[in-house]
Design a protein around this motif. Structure first.
Motif: not given
Length: 442
Positions: A32-57
């Motif tokens: 599969s030819r696919q993306g290579q992404f920089r990892k960001v913190p997503v272990e804690g729920n606040l980090d997951v919420g931060a990911f969702a906030t940035r994803f939806n901007e």
């Protein structure tokens, strides 16, 4: 339905209609030819919420922000499958069923209320065999890195590998080849079935895309509405690998079926709070308390998902995403919440990367609930700007300019999770009728 009876029904496995079914793993090899992404913190729920906030901007592209380049993923994986055929035997036609986000292969064969919601039973009654799979990365299929392994493209390649094995008869547990393979998807499973038809149009004979449209602007609605958590924290033992024996023993004293509500009633009563069982039930079932109890239950299967697997927060989030209020049984909603499955960061970052059209020349049915949120913003009868289609699902026709037959059907009074609504079986019959009338009857 009384709350405790509703929950008790989740624990009862009734006999299904006459059929022959088996569970097994299908080994696949993919490239599969696919993306290579920089990892960001997503272990804690606040980090997951931060990911969702940035994803939806608005007017920002978080996928592009995290994208560092491209890679070719090569690997061997196992795809968990349930194969069913009618007692009368196989007709040579099979429906390959791919679930969406939040579910696994059981979405197609719900055992709730004596299998009355089972899509598999309807397909078998029409003469088809079925193969329902857990998508790569989900359920009992192989898991993987949530950023750079379990992405949409890899899952499409796995789906295609299973398709080829069905066609050439190389799945030993089935022991036969199928000359007609119809791809039936729901939501992200429909995205992948559509994607397969674009890359490998010769490998499918017909498409049924449920809970689907090509309108991408509503994805932020659903990401926000899920109120995403780390799966490992939301249901710690079931979806993660928590090992706090003390907590497990404490929670097990209040078995959700037999003693939770009376137990809490005694505790609260001793504290001077006189709450009815219905009050307590509502507080438990419609908050994250239910998920913690489910997550610490010693009897449930442990999936041990790594960091980066995300899940909707609770029953209220599930209702927003999948169920139209007033048209579903609370018992089946609870079943969905206590058996829910996650989405990976990589899936969210790549879900919108499918081709813009497909050269597929066979029949295509789109069937989407009237009040579908992720693909219609809650109103599938709406008209999108710059579109000449009469409604949102009808707009999929533009992606299939060469199809031999195209139909867009809006299931009335229904949300995104069609199989969980009271009128689910009416939609199932629409599907079988469409296939039969377009040369794909069993």
């Amino acid at each position: 339905m009384a709350p405790l009876k509703a929950f008790s029904s989740l624990l009862l496995a009734a006999a299904a209609a006459a059929r022959q079914c088996s569970l097994f793993q299908i080994p696949v090899e993919i490239s599969s030819r696919q993306g290579q992404f920089r990892k960001v913190p997503v272990e804690g729920n606040l980090d997951v919420g931060a990911f969702a906030t940035r994803f939806n901007e608005f007017q920002k592209n978080y996928t592009a922000t995290l994208l560092q380049g491209y890679q070719t993923l090569q690997g061997k994986y196992d795809i968990s499958a349930q194969y069913c055929r009618p007692d009368s035997g196989s007709s040579g036609s099979i429906q390959l069923l791919t679930h969406g986000i939040g579910f696994d292969k059981t979405y197609w064969d719900l055992d709730y209320n004596n299998y009355n919601y089972s899509y598999v039973n309807t397909a078998l009654a029409a003469g088809y065999s079925t193969l329902a799979i857990d998508r790569l990365g989900i359920g009992n299929s192989s898991h993987g890195d949530a950023f750079n392994e379990i992405q949409a493209q890899a899952e499409v390649e796995a789906l295609n590998a299973v398709t080829l094995k069905l066609r050439n008869g190389s799945i030993k547990e089935i022991g036969a080849s199928y000359h007609t393979v119809i791809h039936v998807g729901h939501s992200f499973g429909s995205v992948q079935s559509y994607w397969l038809s674009a890359l490998y149009p010769e490998n499918t004979d017909g498409l049924v895309l449920t809970g689907f449209s090509v309108a991408a602007q509503f994805l932020p609605y659903i990401v926000a509405g899920w109120n995403l958590h780390s799966a490992r924290l939301n249901q710690p033992l079931r979806l993660g690998n928590a090992s706090d024996e003390g907590v497990r023993k404490l929670v097990s004293q209040y078995n959700v079926d037999k003693g939770l509500v009376p137990g809490l009633q005694r505790i609260l009563g001793a504290a001077g709070l006189d709450l009815t069982s219905d009050d307590i039930w509502n507080a438990v079932a419609t908050t994250e308390v239910l998920d913690l109890i489910t997550g610490y239950n010693e009897t449930v299967f442990q999936y041990d998902y790594p960091s980066g697997y995300l899940v909707s927060s609770d029953l209220t989030a599930l209702q927003y995403a999948f169920l139209y209020p007033g048209n579903y049984d609370i018992g089946i909603a609870l079943a969905g919440e206590t058996t829910k499955q996650p989405v990976t960061v990589g899936e969210l970052l790549t879900i919108g990367s499918s081709p813009s059209s497909s050269p597929f020349t066979g029949p295509v049915l789109v069937i989407t609930g009237e009040h579908d949120v992720p693909f219609c913003g809650g109103n599938c009868y709406a008209n999108l700007p710059n579109s000449t289609a009469e409604n949102i699902p009808a707009g999929v026709a533009a992606a299939y300019p060469k199809s031999s037959a195209f139909e867009a059907y809006i299931q009335p009074g229904t949300g995104h999770g069609l199989n969980f609504q009271y009128n689910a079986t009416a939609g199932y019959e629409v599907i079988q009728k469409f296939l039969a009338s377009n040369g794909l009857g069993a």
